[in-house]
Write a protein that holds these residues in place. Structure first.
Motif, PDB file in Angstrom:
ATOM      1  N   HIS A 131      27.412  37.516  23.130  1.00 51.13           N
ATOM      2  CA  HIS A 131      27.897  36.321  22.449  1.00 51.13           C
ATOM      3  C   HIS A 131      28.818  36.728  21.302  1.00 51.13           C
ATOM      4  N   GLU A 132      29.706  35.826  20.922  1.00 52.53           N
ATOM      5  CA  GLU A 132      30.670  36.151  19.872  1.00 52.53           C
ATOM      6  C   GLU A 132      29.992  36.518  18.554  1.00 52.53           C
ATOM      7  N   VAL A 133      28.865  35.848  18.237  1.00 52.99           N
ATOM      8  CA  VAL A 133      28.147  36.178  17.002  1.00 52.99           C
ATOM      9  C   VAL A 133      27.608  37.613  17.067  1.00 52.99           C
ATOM     10  N   ALA A 134      27.067  37.986  18.225  1.00 51.83           N
ATOM     11  CA  ALA A 134      26.565  39.350  18.401  1.00 51.83           C
ATOM     12  C   ALA A 134      27.710  40.354  18.354  1.00 51.83           C
ATOM     13  N   ALA A 135      28.872  39.968  18.895  1.00 50.86           N
ATOM     14  CA  ALA A 135      30.031  40.866  18.864  1.00 50.86           C
ATOM     15  C   ALA A 135      30.485  41.106  17.426  1.00 50.86           C
ATOM     16  N   VAL A 136      30.464  40.062  16.601  1.00 53.31           N
ATOM     17  CA  VAL A 136      30.818  40.226  15.187  1.00 53.31           C
ATOM     18  C   VAL A 136      29.807  41.136  14.492  1.00 53.31           C
ATOM     19  N   ALA A 137      28.523  40.986  14.843  1.00 52.56           N
ATOM     20  CA  ALA A 137      27.498  41.854  14.257  1.00 52.56           C
ATOM     21  C   ALA A 137      27.760  43.315  14.618  1.00 52.56           C
ATOM     22  N   VAL A 138      28.198  43.553  15.854  1.00 52.91           N
ATOM     23  CA  VAL A 138      28.558  44.915  16.250  1.00 52.91           C
ATOM     24  C   VAL A 138      29.726  45.420  15.409  1.00 52.91           C
ATOM     25  N   GLY A 139      30.717  44.563  15.186  1.00 52.98           N
ATOM     26  CA  GLY A 139      31.860  44.951  14.363  1.00 52.98           C
ATOM     27  C   GLY A 139      31.465  45.278  12.932  1.00 52.98           C
ATOM     28  N   VAL A 140      30.546  44.489  12.370  1.00 56.49           N
ATOM     29  CA  VAL A 140      30.069  44.752  11.006  1.00 56.49           C
ATOM     30  C   VAL A 140      29.349  46.095  10.942  1.00 56.49           C
ATOM     31  N   LEU A 141      28.541  46.379  11.968  1.00 60.57           N
ATOM     32  CA  LEU A 141      27.834  47.664  12.016  1.00 60.57           C
ATOM     33  C   LEU A 141      28.825  48.831  12.095  1.00 60.57           C
ATOM     34  N   VAL A 142      29.852  48.676  12.928  1.00 58.42           N
ATOM     35  CA  VAL A 142      30.871  49.723  13.041  1.00 58.42           C
ATOM     36  C   VAL A 142      31.581  49.922  11.703  1.00 58.42           C
ATOM     37  N   LEU A 143      31.898  48.821  11.017  1.00 64.40           N
ATOM     38  CA  LEU A 143      32.568  48.914   9.722  1.00 64.40           C
ATOM     39  C   LEU A 143      31.698  49.641   8.699  1.00 64.40           C
ATOM     40  N   ALA A 144      30.398  49.338   8.686  1.00 61.49           N
ATOM     41  CA  ALA A 144      29.488  49.993   7.749  1.00 61.49           C
ATOM     42  C   ALA A 144      29.385  51.491   8.039  1.00 61.49           C
ATOM     43  N   LEU A 145      29.244  51.840   9.309  1.00 63.81           N
ATOM     44  CA  LEU A 145      29.153  53.253   9.683  1.00 63.81           C
ATOM     45  C   LEU A 145      30.445  53.994   9.347  1.00 63.81           C
ATOM     46  N   LEU A 146      31.570  53.320   9.562  1.00 62.48           N
ATOM     47  CA  LEU A 146      32.862  53.937   9.265  1.00 62.48           C
ATOM     48  C   LEU A 146      33.006  54.186   7.766  1.00 62.48           C
ATOM     49  N   GLY A 147      32.578  53.211   6.950  1.00 62.69           N
ATOM     50  CA  GLY A 147      32.642  53.389   5.499  1.00 62.69           C
ATOM     51  C   GLY A 147      31.785  54.554   5.030  1.00 62.69           C
ATOM     52  N   MET A 148      30.572  54.686   5.575  1.00 67.81           N
ATOM     53  CA  MET A 148      29.708  55.801   5.190  1.00 67.81           C
ATOM     54  C   MET A 148      30.291  57.130   5.633  1.00 67.81           C
ATOM     55  N   ALA A 149      30.889  57.155   6.837  1.00 64.48           N
ATOM     56  CA  ALA A 149      31.475  58.398   7.337  1.00 64.48           C
ATOM     57  C   ALA A 149      32.659  58.833   6.468  1.00 64.48           C
ATOM     58  N   PHE A 150      33.521  57.889   6.099  1.00 69.95           N
ATOM     59  CA  PHE A 150      34.676  58.232   5.270  1.00 69.95           C
ATOM     60  C   PHE A 150      34.235  58.660   3.875  1.00 69.95           C
ATOM     61  N   ARG A 151      33.184  58.029   3.344  1.00 69.94           N
ATOM     62  CA  ARG A 151      32.677  58.443   2.031  1.00 69.94           C
ATOM     63  C   ARG A 151      32.131  59.863   2.100  1.00 69.94           C
ATOM     64  N   TRP A 152      31.464  60.199   3.173  1.00 71.96           N
ATOM     65  CA  TRP A 152      30.906  61.543   3.339  1.00 71.96           C
ATOM     66  C   TRP A 152      32.031  62.576   3.448  1.00 71.96           C
ATOM     67  N   ILE A 153      33.095  62.213   4.152  1.00 72.85           N
ATOM     68  CA  ILE A 153      34.233  63.126   4.308  1.00 72.85           C
ATOM     69  C   ILE A 153      35.027  63.228   3.006  1.00 72.85           C
ATOM     70  N   ALA A 154      35.136  62.112   2.272  1.00 74.06           N
ATOM     71  CA  ALA A 154      35.968  62.086   1.062  1.00 74.06           C
ATOM     72  C   ALA A 154      35.385  62.916  -0.068  1.00 74.06           C
ATOM     73  N   ARG A 155      34.058  63.041  -0.125  1.00 76.36           N
ATOM     74  CA  ARG A 155      33.435  63.748  -1.249  1.00 76.36           C
ATOM     75  C   ARG A 155      33.959  65.184  -1.412  1.00 76.36           C
ATOM     76  N   PRO A 156      33.883  66.043  -0.375  1.00 75.67           N
ATOM     77  CA  PRO A 156      34.404  67.412  -0.580  1.00 75.67           C
ATOM     78  C   PRO A 156      35.909  67.452  -0.801  1.00 75.67           C
ATOM     79  N   LEU A 157      36.653  66.524  -0.177  1.00 71.54           N
ATOM     80  CA  LEU A 157      38.095  66.491  -0.398  1.00 71.54           C
ATOM     81  C   LEU A 157      38.417  66.157  -1.848  1.00 71.54           C
ATOM     82  N   ALA A 158      37.694  65.177  -2.423  1.00 72.30           N
ATOM     83  CA  ALA A 158      37.928  64.785  -3.811  1.00 72.30           C
ATOM     84  C   ALA A 158      37.549  65.908  -4.766  1.00 72.30           C
ATOM     85  N   GLU A 159      36.444  66.582  -4.487  1.00 68.09           N
ATOM     86  CA  GLU A 159      36.006  67.663  -5.364  1.00 68.09           C
ATOM     87  C   GLU A 159      37.002  68.824  -5.328  1.00 68.09           C
ATOM     88  N   LYS A 160      37.490  69.152  -4.139  1.00 67.43           N
ATOM     89  CA  LYS A 160      38.474  70.234  -4.007  1.00 67.43           C
ATOM     90  C   LYS A 160      39.761  69.865  -4.735  1.00 67.43           C
TER      91      LYS A 160
END
Length: 310
Positions: A131-160
């Motif tokens: 359903h479209e509501v479930a599809a949006v929930a999947v998109g929100v989950l992907v967005l959250a995971l993507l934000g955490m992944a980029f934050r994890w990658i950004a930390r050593p780059l910022a420190e360097k």
């Protein structure tokens, strides 16, 4: 996938407009000024940025929906709006890095990835029969995971990047350098040029985490001057050189961070600004300071700061 081309093109357009062109137009002249940006200037830029992004997002959402309808994408209205919203969130969401800033290209990359991956995940979910509501929930989950992944990658780059900037600033400065001898304090950031450098220290005092910004400036003409209700001149029994020295303690308003300023032998003046009001014992902190040179600081303080961050 029929939606791939419009999703990629529209996400790239959003990133180019809102992540690069618009910030440069609004904030570029302010940040390029040699003087420190005034709060009013930044507020004015933000006041223009927000409505521009909203109006632009509405127009680009309409364009996105129209293109997706023509390409045969499932739920074009939902996917088009999701694309624009996810891209904007990716561009605007703070990474909340402990120290330093990620490279300038990192946030545009996060915005582009958010728009593409979130909208395509919504399309894939709808095509799988969700359903479209479930599809949006999947998109929100992907967005959250993507934000955490980029934050994890950004930390050593910022420190360097912060470490590289600190090394460059210390090497460029042409005046007398000082360092904090207490091992419980560490250098977290340094920035400046040949005539001025700001060293950001963090440490502990009475069991609490405190910080101080130590500014060194080459100035032949500075003399201690008192100012009624704002700055007082007094003598420290021991300055950074180990000798008695006159200093100025300035505080524009009670409850605001104060600044202690004194002269180091030679052409350099030293200003210590607490990061939180009433957080420093001035005499105790000055007693931690010692004169040093760039080679000693680069060989001691910066590796220590790097290990502290890890």
């Amino acid at each position: 996938m029929s939606a791939l081309l419009p999703v990629v093109v529209i996400s790239a357009t959003l990133v180019a407009l809102f992540g690069i062109v618009l910030p440069l137009l609004l904030l570029g002249p302010v940040l390029a000024s040699r003087n420190r940006p005034q709060p009013q200037q930044l507020l004015f830029a933000v006041a223009l940025l927000i409505p521009t992004v909203i109006i632009g997002s509405i127009f680009l959402s309409w364009w996105s929906v129209s293109w997706l309808e023509g390409s045969g994408s499932p739920a074009p209205t939902l996917v088009g709006i999701t694309l624009v919203v996810a891209t904007v969130i990716g561009l605007m969401a703070p990474l909340r890095l402990p120290r330093g800033n990620a490279p300038f290209w990192f946030k545009p990359l996060l915005g582009f990835s958010s728009g593409v991956l979130v909208s395509l995940s919504v399309v894939a979910a709808i095509e799988l029969g969700l359903h479209e509501v479930a599809a949006v929930a999947v998109g929100v989950l992907v967005l959250a995971l993507l934000g955490m992944a980029f934050r994890w990658i950004a930390r050593p780059l910022a420190e360097k990047r912060a470490l590289k900037q600190a090394r460059s600033a210390v090497e460029r400065f042409g005046g007398q350098l000082v360092d904090v001898t207490d091992e419980s304090w560490h250098l977290s950031n340094a920035r400046g040029d040949a005539n001025r450098i700001v060293l950001q220290y963090e440490g502990e005092s009475d069991g609490k985490k405190v910080g101080a910004a130590v500014m060194l400036k080459r100035d032949m003409e500075w003399v201690p001057v008192a100012k009624e209700n704002e700055a007082a001149v007094f003598e420290l029994s021991r300055g950074p050189s180990g000798q008695p020295t006159e200093a100025v303690l300035a505080q524009k308003q009670i409850g605001l961070p104060a600044t202690l300023t004194m002269r180091i032998p030679g052409t350099t003046i030293l200003s210590i600004r607490e990061t939180v009001a009433d957080s420093l014992s001035w005499v105790e902190f000055v007693n931690k300071l010692e004169l040093t040179d760039a080679e000693a600081m680069l060989g001691h303080r910066l590796p220590l700061a790097e290990s502290k961050k890890k």
